[in-house]
Design an enzyme around this catalytic site. Sequence first.
Site, PDB file in Angstrom:
ATOM      1  N   GLY A  60      -6.044 -12.247  21.849  1.00  0.00           N
ATOM      2  CA  GLY A  60      -5.154 -11.408  22.634  1.00  0.00           C
ATOM      3  C   GLY A  60      -5.153  -9.978  22.138  1.00  0.00           C
ATOM      4  N   GLN A  65      -1.529  -1.628  20.768  1.00  0.00           N
ATOM      5  CA  GLN A  65      -2.479  -1.685  19.660  1.00  0.00           C
ATOM      6  C   GLN A  65      -3.580  -0.648  19.807  1.00  0.00           C
ATOM      7  OE1 GLN A  65      -2.914  -6.237  20.053  1.00  0.00           O
ATOM      8  NE2 GLN A  65      -3.231  -5.825  17.885  1.00  0.00           N
ATOM      9  N   CYS A 110      -3.788 -10.686  13.370  1.00  0.00           N
ATOM     10  CA  CYS A 110      -3.591  -9.591  14.310  1.00  0.00           C
ATOM     11  C   CYS A 110      -4.609  -8.506  14.013  1.00  0.00           C
ATOM     12  CB  CYS A 110      -2.172  -9.045  14.139  1.00  0.00           C
ATOM     13  SG  CYS A 110      -1.789  -7.688  15.253  1.00  0.00           S
ATOM     14  N   LEU A 111      -5.211  -7.946  15.046  1.00  0.00           N
ATOM     15  CA  LEU A 111      -6.189  -6.869  14.862  1.00  0.00           C
ATOM     16  C   LEU A 111      -5.563  -5.660  14.189  1.00  0.00           C
ATOM     17  CD1 LEU A 111      -8.072  -6.883  18.300  1.00  0.00           C
ATOM     18  CD2 LEU A 111      -8.755  -7.978  16.160  1.00  0.00           C
ATOM     19  N   HIS A 158       3.256 -13.547  20.572  1.00  0.00           N
ATOM     20  CA  HIS A 158       2.702 -12.582  19.613  1.00  0.00           C
ATOM     21  C   HIS A 158       2.388 -11.261  20.326  1.00  0.00           C
ATOM     22  CE1 HIS A 158      -0.092 -11.477  16.144  1.00  0.00           C
ATOM     23  NE2 HIS A 158      -0.402 -10.602  17.082  1.00  0.00           N
ATOM     24  N   GLU A 159       1.745 -11.368  21.486  1.00  0.00           N
ATOM     25  CA  GLU A 159       1.384 -10.153  22.233  1.00  0.00           C
ATOM     26  C   GLU A 159       2.624  -9.480  22.820  1.00  0.00           C
ATOM     27  OE1 GLU A 159      -1.466  -9.114  21.667  1.00  0.00           O
ATOM     28  OE2 GLU A 159      -2.267 -10.982  20.898  1.00  0.00           O
ATOM     29  N   HIS A 162       4.352  -7.196  20.532  1.00  0.00           N
ATOM     30  CA  HIS A 162       3.760  -5.860  20.405  1.00  0.00           C
ATOM     31  C   HIS A 162       4.409  -4.875  21.379  1.00  0.00           C
ATOM     32  CE1 HIS A 162       0.574  -6.343  17.479  1.00  0.00           C
ATOM     33  NE2 HIS A 162       0.057  -7.377  18.112  1.00  0.00           N
TER      34      HIS A 162
HETATM   35 NI    NI Z   1      -1.329  -8.696  17.227  1.00  0.00          NI
END
Ligand code: NI
Length: 192
Positions: A60, A65, A110-111, A158-159, A162
Amino acid sequence: MITMKDVIREGNPLLKQKSVDVNIPLSKEDEELIISMMEYVYNSCDPEMNEKYDLRPAVGLAAPQLGILKKMIAIVAPDESGNEHEFALINPKLLSYSDELTYLEGGEGCLSVDRACDAYIHRPARVMFEAYFYDLKTGKLEKKRMKLKGYLSVVFQHEYDHLNGILFVDRANKTNPKFIPDNSKPIQFKEN
Ligand code: NI
């Protein structure tokens, strides 16, 4: 195309901010953004593309991000049976969630987070949300409600976090990272 150099990391104040609604119908710019976000997620899990462009695998990606504070989420993730699901979400809104919790025994990644964090992140096992779903094949937007459970529910949350300026590490239990509440069960992937 989006690569890891476009992804902002923990410590960047933009990751702490709330995103705003995207105008509907989508502008050309916003449409191109959600398409390239979906492309990143697909490419990141393609061994050839992954190696060629040095992409970190992800299931995701949320627009903040990329430093873009817009309510957009790209998800390409399997359910516990291994069936892949694709969601290109615009303006998602969480409507309800279960009391029962679930968590990934391997922790979340997470990126935007480069450090290891092996805390259990307990999240509602089931969620219901509404969003505009962007169809990559037709380019059409459809507003609908959806229920997700288990792993897909975790990925969505999770997304979604953000969009509210929350990273998974913010949800970690700092004093007892492996604490398991009575109402939380681990996600179980079916073996093939
Ligand atoms: Ni993330």
